[in-house]
Write a protein that holds these residues in place. Structure first.
Motif, PDB file in Angstrom:
ATOM      1  N   PHE A   5       0.837  -1.036  -0.047  1.00 33.69           N
ATOM      2  CA  PHE A   5      -0.078  -0.027   0.338  1.00 33.69           C
ATOM      3  C   PHE A   5       0.694   1.111   0.426  1.00 33.69           C
ATOM      4  O   PHE A   5       1.121   1.269   0.999  1.00 33.69           O
ATOM      5  CB  PHE A   5      -0.823   0.093   1.468  1.00 33.69           C
ATOM      6  CG  PHE A   5      -2.424  -0.765   1.294  1.00 33.69           C
ATOM      7  CD1 PHE A   5      -3.411  -0.203   1.188  1.00 33.69           C
ATOM      8  CD2 PHE A   5      -1.554  -1.975   2.029  1.00 33.69           C
ATOM      9  CE1 PHE A   5      -4.626  -1.544   1.255  1.00 33.69           C
ATOM     10  CE2 PHE A   5      -2.696  -3.423   1.506  1.00 33.69           C
ATOM     11  CZ  PHE A   5      -4.126  -2.869   0.992  1.00 33.69           C
ATOM     12  N   SER A  24      -6.186  -3.297   4.343  1.00 33.12           N
ATOM     13  CA  SER A  24      -5.196  -3.809   4.760  1.00 33.12           C
ATOM     14  C   SER A  24      -6.018  -4.999   5.598  1.00 33.12           C
ATOM     15  O   SER A  24      -5.797  -6.302   6.051  1.00 33.12           O
ATOM     16  CB  SER A  24      -4.183  -3.498   5.204  1.00 33.12           C
ATOM     17  OG  SER A  24      -4.473  -2.957   6.370  1.00 33.12           O
ATOM     18  N   VAL A  36       1.407  -7.476   4.599  1.00 30.42           N
ATOM     19  CA  VAL A  36       0.727  -6.523   4.150  1.00 30.42           C
ATOM     20  C   VAL A  36       2.273  -5.825   4.317  1.00 30.42           C
ATOM     21  O   VAL A  36       2.894  -5.838   5.242  1.00 30.42           O
ATOM     22  CB  VAL A  36      -0.139  -5.831   4.902  1.00 30.42           C
ATOM     23  CG1 VAL A  36      -0.457  -4.614   5.128  1.00 30.42           C
ATOM     24  CG2 VAL A  36      -1.875  -6.482   4.736  1.00 30.42           C
ATOM     25  N   VAL A  68      -1.642  -3.112  11.691  1.00 23.86           N
ATOM     26  CA  VAL A  68      -0.773  -3.886  11.076  1.00 23.86           C
ATOM     27  C   VAL A  68       0.853  -4.390  11.590  1.00 23.86           C
ATOM     28  O   VAL A  68       1.173  -5.696  11.350  1.00 23.86           O
ATOM     29  CB  VAL A  68      -0.320  -2.882   9.724  1.00 23.86           C
ATOM     30  CG1 VAL A  68       0.544  -3.314   8.691  1.00 23.86           C
ATOM     31  CG2 VAL A  68      -1.637  -2.385   9.112  1.00 23.86           C
TER      32      VAL A  68
END
Length: 117
Positions: A5, A24, A36, A68
């Motif tokens: 991303f 995500s 990710v 994340v």
């Protein structure tokens, strides 16, 4: 599958960062093997600033980025963009780190899918 991303917008005022993070999280939920990486550029670099305080009931980008990182994802920041905005490495949330265009190029080549927000 590896997702990269690339984020350019500020953490608040636009919902692009928020929506990229939501996507995500949904990808990892759907398939835990998904990897990710977030590369924050331009006005997105403050997204990884530690100590964000948002109003009750409002999303917090810092908290979402920590999720994340907890899922073994990566959060990389454009070093030139950090310098231009006076953001030091000491101000970053734990696990996020300064990066380079060379590393972005390598991450782009390694990714199966690149999404830009």
């Amino acid at each position: 599958m590896k997702f990269l991303f690339i984020i350019n917008d500020p953490p608040y005022g636009s919902e692009r960062v928020y929506n990229a993070l939501r996507l995500s999280h949904a990808l990892v939920k759907k398939d835990p093997a998904v990897q990710v990486t977030f590369f924050l550029m331009a006005d997105a670099v403050p997204s990884a600033k530690a100590g964000q305080k948002t109003p009750e009931g409002y999303y917090c980008v810092e908290r979402m980025l920590k999720r994340v990182l907890a899922g073994k994802g990566k959060v990389l920041l454009c070093g030139t963009c950090m310098d231009a905005r006076g953001l030091s490495e000491a101000e970053l949330l734990e696990g996020a780190r300064r990066s380079t265009m060379d590393e972005l190029a390598a991450e782009t080549i390694a990714a199966d899918k690149v999404l830009t927000f």
